[in-house]
Design an enzyme around this catalytic site. Structure first.
Site, short mmCIF file in Angstrom:
data_model
loop_
_atom_site.label_atom_id
_atom_site.label_comp_id
_atom_site.label_asym_id
_atom_site.label_seq_id
_atom_site.Cartn_x
_atom_site.Cartn_y
_atom_site.Cartn_z
N GLY A 46 0.83 -1.20 0.00
CA GLY A 46 0.00 0.00 0.00
C GLY A 46 0.87 1.25 0.00
O GLY A 46 2.04 1.20 0.38
N GLN A 51 3.28 9.83 1.37
CA GLN A 51 4.51 9.07 1.11
C GLN A 51 5.15 9.44 -0.22
O GLN A 51 6.31 9.09 -0.47
CB GLN A 51 4.23 7.57 1.15
CG GLN A 51 3.89 7.07 2.54
CD GLN A 51 3.71 5.57 2.54
OE1 GLN A 51 2.66 5.07 2.16
NE2 GLN A 51 4.72 4.84 2.95
N CYS A 102 6.51 -0.61 6.43
CA CYS A 102 6.08 0.61 5.74
C CYS A 102 7.20 1.03 4.81
O CYS A 102 8.37 1.00 5.19
CB CYS A 102 5.81 1.69 6.78
SG CYS A 102 5.32 3.27 6.05
N LEU A 103 6.85 1.41 3.59
CA LEU A 103 7.87 1.79 2.61
C LEU A 103 8.64 3.03 3.06
O LEU A 103 9.74 3.28 2.58
CB LEU A 103 7.22 2.04 1.24
CG LEU A 103 6.64 0.79 0.56
CD1 LEU A 103 5.90 1.16 -0.72
CD2 LEU A 103 7.73 -0.23 0.27
N HIS A 144 -3.61 1.02 8.00
CA HIS A 144 -2.26 1.57 7.96
C HIS A 144 -2.20 2.81 7.05
O HIS A 144 -1.67 3.85 7.44
CB HIS A 144 -1.29 0.48 7.45
CG HIS A 144 0.12 0.93 7.25
ND1 HIS A 144 1.18 0.43 8.00
CD2 HIS A 144 0.67 1.83 6.39
CE1 HIS A 144 2.30 1.02 7.60
NE2 HIS A 144 2.02 1.86 6.61
N GLU A 145 -2.76 2.68 5.86
CA GLU A 145 -2.70 3.79 4.90
C GLU A 145 -3.59 4.95 5.35
O GLU A 145 -3.23 6.12 5.18
CB GLU A 145 -3.12 3.33 3.50
CG GLU A 145 -2.30 2.18 2.91
CD GLU A 145 -0.80 2.40 2.95
OE1 GLU A 145 -0.35 3.56 2.94
OE2 GLU A 145 -0.06 1.39 3.02
N HIS A 148 -1.80 7.16 7.65
CA HIS A 148 -0.86 8.10 6.99
C HIS A 148 -1.55 9.43 6.68
O HIS A 148 -0.93 10.49 6.74
CB HIS A 148 -0.36 7.52 5.66
CG HIS A 148 0.85 6.65 5.80
ND1 HIS A 148 2.05 7.09 6.33
CD2 HIS A 148 1.07 5.35 5.46
CE1 HIS A 148 2.94 6.11 6.31
NE2 HIS A 148 2.37 5.03 5.79
ZN LIG Z 1 3.14 3.16 5.54
#
Ligand SMILES: [Zn+2]
Length: 174
Positions: A46, A51, A102-103, A144-145, A148
């Site tokens: 995701g 991000q 997480c990226l 999670h997203e 953000h």
């Molecule tokens: Zn993340």
């Protein structure tokens, strides 16, 4: 399409709250296409607006709901994506504690408690509303997203990080 740079740990952008999307236009479509390409390139599950430096309420997720039970990908399997614009979590059910990454925080695997099931509402890239009920990895990803978009990351959510465990603690975990 173009790859976007993924914002990394320490960037204040990751702590800011995003504004809603107001224009469902070509620019938005371009952004979503770029996010898909960026997510695929990074081999992630995701990716949220902040991000890639965009402070709007947008995230995308891989959609693997059509994979067979065993998770085995058919040879000609084509990755599908879900796009969430101005999302809203309507209800949640249950709770599961699991490691997630997480990226924006490579190498960090946080143990995070998330709902087992999530019901959410959002708009697609054309401005059409939709509702989705998700469980498992997708439910976790949506939470999670969505975090953000409110400036919340695994640094805020994780009860501990796998990398911080002592060796004997890891054995206990298993
Ligand atoms: Zn993340």
């Amino acid at each position: 399409m173009a790859l976007r740079t993924i914002v990394q740990d320490g960037d204040p952008i990751l702590k800011k709250k995003c504004r809603p999307v107001t224009a469902f236009d070509d620019r938005l479509a371009q952004l979503l296409d770029d996010m898909r390409e960026t997510l695929a390139d990074a081999n992630g599950y995701g990716l949220a607006g902040p991000q890639v430096g965009v402070m709007r309420r947008i995230f995308i997720s891989i959609d693997e709901r059509d994979l067979p039970e065993d998770g085995e990908r058919p040879e000609d399997y084509e990755t599908k994506y879900l796009e969430f614009i101005n999302p809203e979590i309507l209800s949640t059910e249950g709770e599961i504690m699991q490691y997630e990454g997480c990226l924006s925080f490579p190498g960090r695997n946080g143990a995070v408690r998330r709902p087992a099931k999530v019901k959410a509402r959002a708009f697609d890239r054309n401005g059409n509303p939709f509702e989705i009920e998700a469980e498992g990895m997708l439910a976790r990803c949506i939470c999670h997203e969505n975090d953000h978009l409110n400036g919340v990351t695994i640094l805020d959510r994780a009860e501990y990080f796998y990398e911080d465990l002592e060796e004997d603690e890891i054995e206990e975990e298993e």
